[in-house]
Scaffold this motif. Structure first.
Motif, PDB file in Angstrom:
ATOM      1  N   TYR A 135      72.025 -62.966 -21.199  1.00 20.15           N
ATOM      2  CA  TYR A 135      73.448 -63.310 -21.286  1.00 20.15           C
ATOM      3  C   TYR A 135      73.786 -64.478 -20.343  1.00 20.15           C
ATOM      4  O   TYR A 135      74.599 -65.359 -20.681  1.00 20.15           O
ATOM      5  CB  TYR A 135      74.305 -62.094 -20.934  1.00 20.15           C
ATOM      6  CG  TYR A 135      74.110 -60.916 -21.876  1.00 20.15           C
ATOM      7  CD1 TYR A 135      73.678 -61.113 -23.185  1.00 20.15           C
ATOM      8  CD2 TYR A 135      74.339 -59.608 -21.461  1.00 20.15           C
ATOM      9  CE1 TYR A 135      73.486 -60.041 -24.045  1.00 20.15           C
ATOM     10  CE2 TYR A 135      74.163 -58.540 -22.311  1.00 20.15           C
ATOM     11  CZ  TYR A 135      73.725 -58.759 -23.598  1.00 20.15           C
ATOM     12  OH  TYR A 135      73.549 -57.708 -24.444  1.00 20.15           O
ATOM     13  N   ALA A 136      73.168 -64.503 -19.148  1.00 21.39           N
ATOM     14  CA  ALA A 136      73.408 -65.610 -18.205  1.00 21.39           C
ATOM     15  C   ALA A 136      72.928 -66.943 -18.788  1.00 21.39           C
ATOM     16  O   ALA A 136      73.580 -67.994 -18.636  1.00 21.39           O
ATOM     17  CB  ALA A 136      72.703 -65.328 -16.876  1.00 21.39           C
ATOM     18  N   ARG A 142      76.272 -72.576 -23.004  1.00 19.84           N
ATOM     19  CA  ARG A 142      77.558 -72.770 -23.677  1.00 19.84           C
ATOM     20  C   ARG A 142      78.621 -73.381 -22.753  1.00 19.84           C
ATOM     21  O   ARG A 142      79.705 -73.750 -23.210  1.00 19.84           O
ATOM     22  CB  ARG A 142      78.076 -71.422 -24.197  1.00 19.84           C
ATOM     23  CG  ARG A 142      77.190 -70.826 -25.284  1.00 19.84           C
ATOM     24  CD  ARG A 142      77.648 -69.433 -25.654  1.00 19.84           C
ATOM     25  NE  ARG A 142      76.769 -68.840 -26.662  1.00 19.84           N
ATOM     26  CZ  ARG A 142      76.925 -67.610 -27.160  1.00 19.84           C
ATOM     27  NH1 ARG A 142      77.941 -66.861 -26.726  1.00 19.84           N
ATOM     28  NH2 ARG A 142      76.093 -67.156 -28.075  1.00 19.84           N
ATOM     29  N   ALA A 143      78.332 -73.497 -21.452  1.00 20.04           N
ATOM     30  CA  ALA A 143      79.323 -74.007 -20.495  1.00 20.04           C
ATOM     31  C   ALA A 143      79.747 -75.452 -20.784  1.00 20.04           C
ATOM     32  O   ALA A 143      80.945 -75.769 -20.717  1.00 20.04           O
ATOM     33  CB  ALA A 143      78.782 -73.868 -19.071  1.00 20.04           C
ATOM     34  N   LEU A 223      80.244 -71.064  -8.500  1.00 20.92           N
ATOM     35  CA  LEU A 223      79.622 -71.789  -9.601  1.00 20.92           C
ATOM     36  C   LEU A 223      79.318 -70.858 -10.774  1.00 20.92           C
ATOM     37  O   LEU A 223      79.536 -71.208 -11.940  1.00 20.92           O
ATOM     38  CB  LEU A 223      78.342 -72.471  -9.107  1.00 20.92           C
ATOM     39  CG  LEU A 223      77.547 -73.260 -10.169  1.00 20.92           C
ATOM     40  CD1 LEU A 223      78.406 -74.394 -10.726  1.00 20.92           C
ATOM     41  CD2 LEU A 223      76.247 -73.783  -9.582  1.00 20.92           C
ATOM     42  N   ALA A 224      78.799 -69.640 -10.465  1.00 24.44           N
ATOM     43  CA  ALA A 224      78.491 -68.669 -11.518  1.00 24.44           C
ATOM     44  C   ALA A 224      79.756 -68.255 -12.260  1.00 24.44           C
ATOM     45  O   ALA A 224      79.762 -68.134 -13.496  1.00 24.44           O
ATOM     46  CB  ALA A 224      77.801 -67.446 -10.917  1.00 24.44           C
ATOM     47  N   ALA A 225      80.855 -68.060 -11.504  1.00 20.06           N
ATOM     48  CA  ALA A 225      82.109 -67.676 -12.151  1.00 20.06           C
ATOM     49  C   ALA A 225      82.620 -68.798 -13.047  1.00 20.06           C
ATOM     50  O   ALA A 225      83.099 -68.560 -14.170  1.00 20.06           O
ATOM     51  CB  ALA A 225      83.145 -67.326 -11.092  1.00 20.06           C
ATOM     52  N   ALA A 226      82.503 -70.050 -12.562  1.00 21.96           N
ATOM     53  CA  ALA A 226      82.957 -71.181 -13.374  1.00 21.96           C
ATOM     54  C   ALA A 226      82.124 -71.323 -14.638  1.00 21.96           C
ATOM     55  O   ALA A 226      82.651 -71.552 -15.738  1.00 21.96           O
ATOM     56  CB  ALA A 226      82.897 -72.464 -12.533  1.00 21.96           C
ATOM     57  N   VAL A 227      80.797 -71.180 -14.474  1.00 23.95           N
ATOM     58  CA  VAL A 227      79.920 -71.265 -15.652  1.00 23.95           C
ATOM     59  C   VAL A 227      80.230 -70.141 -16.632  1.00 23.95           C
ATOM     60  O   VAL A 227      80.234 -70.342 -17.859  1.00 23.95           O
ATOM     61  CB  VAL A 227      78.443 -71.234 -15.209  1.00 23.95           C
ATOM     62  CG1 VAL A 227      77.521 -71.080 -16.416  1.00 23.95           C
ATOM     63  CG2 VAL A 227      78.092 -72.491 -14.434  1.00 23.95           C
ATOM     64  N   ALA A 228      80.487 -68.937 -16.114  1.00 18.57           N
ATOM     65  CA  ALA A 228      80.790 -67.802 -16.991  1.00 18.57           C
ATOM     66  C   ALA A 228      82.067 -68.048 -17.776  1.00 18.57           C
ATOM     67  O   ALA A 228      82.125 -67.806 -18.996  1.00 18.57           O
ATOM     68  CB  ALA A 228      80.904 -66.527 -16.163  1.00 18.57           C
TER      69      ALA A 228
END
Length: 760
Positions: A135-136, A142-143, A223-228
């Protein structure tokens, strides 16, 4: 005035009706009696003379209520009696839906449901956690698309680009007024949105600077939250991010329309005619269709004249109409209401493909007084067979799971160290061999020696029943008030009243044997009739249920019956009881063959263990599981010092001498003795056959008298008060005794039955 009580309007005659005039008050004066006479309404007079008056409160009043002066009452049509409010309340309560859901009423079912929900949640969580890297990766890929979508959307929103086509349309139409109005609206929107967008960008810039100066872990988290977020925004419409852990089966919800459609296709004349005349009310649903375990339940009143048996005959067509496997369709009746009440249960899963695990696999021990867990019904609920005070008959065609059912009952018996197992497997296949190490008596084989051993067991068991009857009779009322074996009495080892369970698998080889069959049938019938309250249980299993292989005296007196697949109505009623097939309890509806080939092996009708007959799939124990239970039972009995007989290495006990009680009693009675005391008969029997009746004569008082009374019960001979004198002379008295003619009549009736059975 002319009396017109037998006519209406003076034209059409009406049949005379018995009328009663109540002269409690003086009659109403006739208008022609004088000037002061009372005037009576002609309408009231006509209403009173009408032979079929409409229902009024006065007519419905009870007979002892107040009656108007001169009122005419129909005595041939009494009004409805006043109903008690409590009766009406009780009727209303029967229609109330339960407050507690069905799955919460049973502790075992509630635990099973919660266990399933917990396992389901754990499985889904584990499935999704294992795919977190996938999923990551999807979110990261898709970001960029999400960022482009976000920028494009903000630009369109800020400059009101979504309204551009409308403004262009006004230009094409050369409508300056509308264009100016839209332009002013667009300018006001853009001025406000530019400030909002600018504020958002400044805020985002400040947040970026804060994160840039934060620790590395916070930077990666941001960064992970923004990419998600950008990945979620950029997801394709046809490709979801998270996969389903469990793909649901396409099971159609059961509705009244579906049920009516299915019943209408069965070509049952009564249903077809009722639907043609009154489609809206031909089939009535007495309760809402609800979930009941892993399936749907519908309570239905069939049209008048249609019975549940008519629907059972078309179960295969009903399966096709409901688009569900045959093992999911289980119609049954509720004869406690009426023969047209259909309980239709449609399961989510085919019962034939379900493997029922025995709770005894993990049980350290078991108490037979609590019943033996036997199997599950189609709803997945555990069904327990109450063994004590019952006898069991199991029947089926070969290969339908009869021996597996016997194994399950035997497992519950051997795991109770106080129970004494006598197992006889008369097929010679060794299906019960794992239990041999714990049995008091055991045999496996089809040869005459094995069948003779089983016949000897019944003779010994008959003698044991008579011994127990005397012991139980002598117990004080405070210890044994109901005169039957209980757990407390069974635990008193000195009394010898522990549970004794005798299993005879393939019993047709015994009862149809030319040498042993006749006496074995009589002994088994005696044990079934008398041993029920004495802790003696007989479990019989047969694959040939007919009058020669299963004596009617046995099949008619067994209290619990389990019938797997059989060939026809005769075999069905031999196992399940007379008229079972007619009442819709039909083991012929099961599909022959093992479950892996779509068959219903192991599934049958269980009658007598529950208030209503039930379809039950018995628990399956293979040889390995049976051996594990037997090893556990051996250790349990060895620790308790309960290994006896065959299990202790003792030689088979010699069978008790065979005898004919009725013939022996007749032999010791003189021709001129019309009536005689029980105690005198017992003493004479002891002189005739000391090896058989000697223990009877050694008892004293009521126990000695009761010994003969109990022994004669299975033959229908009753004892009572008779006049007699002591053998050596003395004063006469009334004591418990028998009548010689009753003995002779019982012998004649028994021999007549034998003759007719042999002739047929």
């Amino acid at each position: 005035m002319t009396d017109h009580t037998t006519t209406t309007n003076g034209h059409h005659p009406v049949p005379p009706v018995e009328l009663a005039v109540l002269p409690e008050h003086p009659p109403v004066p006739n208008p022609g009696d004088g000037p002061g006479a009372e005037v009576v309404s002609i309408t009231a007079v006509r209403d009173r003379r009408h032979p079929y008056p409409s229902a009024t409160p006065q007519q419905d009043a009870p007979a002892d209520g107040s009656v108007l002066e001169g009122e005419v009452i129909r005595v041939d049509q009494p009004g409805e009696a006043d109903r008690d409010w409590r009766t009406e309340l009780a009727e209303k309560n029967r229609t109330r839906r339960p407050i507690v859901p069905l799955w919460l009423r049973s502790r075992a079912e509630a635990i099973e449901t919660l266990k399933w929900a917990g396992e389901y949640a754990a499985y889904v969580s584990g499935y999704q956690l294992a795919r977190t890297p996938l999923y990551a990766t999807r979110l990261t890929l898709r970001a960029p698309r999400g960022l482009a979508r976000l920028v494009y959307g903000m630009v369109r929103w800020t400059f009101d680009l979504e309204g551009e086509p409308v403004r262009l349309a006004t230009v094409v139409k050369a409508d300056p007024e509308s264009y100016l109005k839209l332009s002013r609206q667009r300018d006001s929107r853009v001025r406000l949105r530019v400030w909002v967008t600018g504020a958002a960008l400044v805020t985002l810039l400040i947040a970026s600077l804060v994160v840039a100066s934060a620790p590395t872990a916070a930077q990666w988290t941001a960064l992970a939250a923004a990419v998600a977020v950008l990945g979620i925004v950029g997801r394709p419409a046809d490709r979801p991010l998270i996969e389903r852990a469990v793909i649901p089966t396409r099971v159609e919800k059961l509705t009244s329309d579906i049920v009516i459609r299915a019943l209408s296709t069965l070509s049952i004349a009564g249903i077809t005619q009722a639907l043609a005349k009154n489609p809206a009310d031909a089939i009535r649903f007495v309760a809402p269709i609800t979930r009941d375990g892993p399936g749907w339940r519908a309570d239905i009143d069939l049209p008048y004249g249609v019975t549940v048996g008519d629907v059972l005959d078309k179960r295969d067509r009903l399966s096709g109409s409901l688009r569900r496997p045959l093992g999911c369709i289980w119609p049954e009746g509720d004869s406690s209401v009426h023969e047209g009440r259909l309980i239709l249960w449609v399961g989510d899963k085919d019962l034939s493909k379900t493997i029922v695990k025995s709770p005894l696999l993990k049980a350290a021990s078991h108490d037979v007084f609590k019943g033996i867990p036997f199997g599950n019904d189609p709803r997945g609920r555990l069904i327990t067979v109450p063994l004590i005070e019952n006898n069991v008959l199991i029947g089926s065609l070969p290969g339908q799971g009869k021996t597996a059912s016997v194994r399950e009952l035997a497992a519950g018996v051997v795991l109770d160290p106080t129970a004494e197992p006598w197992f006889h497997e008369l097929k010679g296949s060794g299906d019960l061999d794992p239990y041999e190490k714990v049995c008091h008596r055991y045999v496996s084989g089809i040869e005459d020696e094995a069948i003779g051993y089983a016949a000897d067991s019944l003779v010994l068991l008959r003698a044991e029943v008579m011994r127990r009857a005397g012991v139980l009779k002598s117990l004080p009322s405070d210890l044994c008030p109901d005169k039957k074996v209980t757990r407390a009495i069974a635990d008193r080892r000195s009394l010898g009243l522990h549970p004794l369970v005798c299993i005879i698998d393939e019993c047709q080889n015994l009862f149809a044997h030319p040498k042993y069959g006749k006496q074995a049938g009589e002994d088994a019938e005696f044990i079934i009739k008398l041993g029920r309250a004495l802790g003696v249980v007989l479990i019989l299993a047969t694959q040939r249920p007919d009058k020669d292989s299963l004596p009617t005296g046995i099949s008619a007196n067994v209290s619990i019956r389990f019938c797997l697949r059989v060939a026809g109505q005769v075999e069905n009623d031999m196992i399940l009881g007379t008229s079972a097939y007619k009442n819709g309890i039909r083991a012929t509806l099961f599909v022959p063959g093992p479950p892996d080939k779509g068959g219903d092996a192991g599934t049958g009708y269980l009658v007598g263990a529950t208030p209503m007959p039930k379809v039950v799939k018995s628990a399956y124990l293979d040889t390995t599981a049976t051996q594990l239970i037997a090893d556990r039972a051996y250790a349990l009995r060895k620790a308790a010092g309960r290994l006896t007989g065959h299990a202790a290495g003792e030689q088979p006990a010699a069978s008790a001498p065979a005898y004919d009680l009725l013939a022996d009693v007749a032999a010791v009675l003189a021709a001129d003795e019309a009536k005689i005391w029980n105690e005198v008969v017992v003493d004479r029997l002891a002189e005739l056959r000391p090896e058989v009746y000697g223990p009877w004569a050694q008892q004293e008082g009521p126990a000695k008298t009761a010994q003969l009374t109990n022994a004669l019960k299975p033959y229908g001979v009753k004892t009572g008060q008779v006049w007699g004198t002591p053998p050596g002379g003395g004063k006469g008295a009334n004591r418990i005794g028998i009548v010689r003619d009753d003995i002779l009549s019982a012998i004649t009736e028994r021999d007549g039955k034998r003759g007719s059975g042999a002739g047929s």
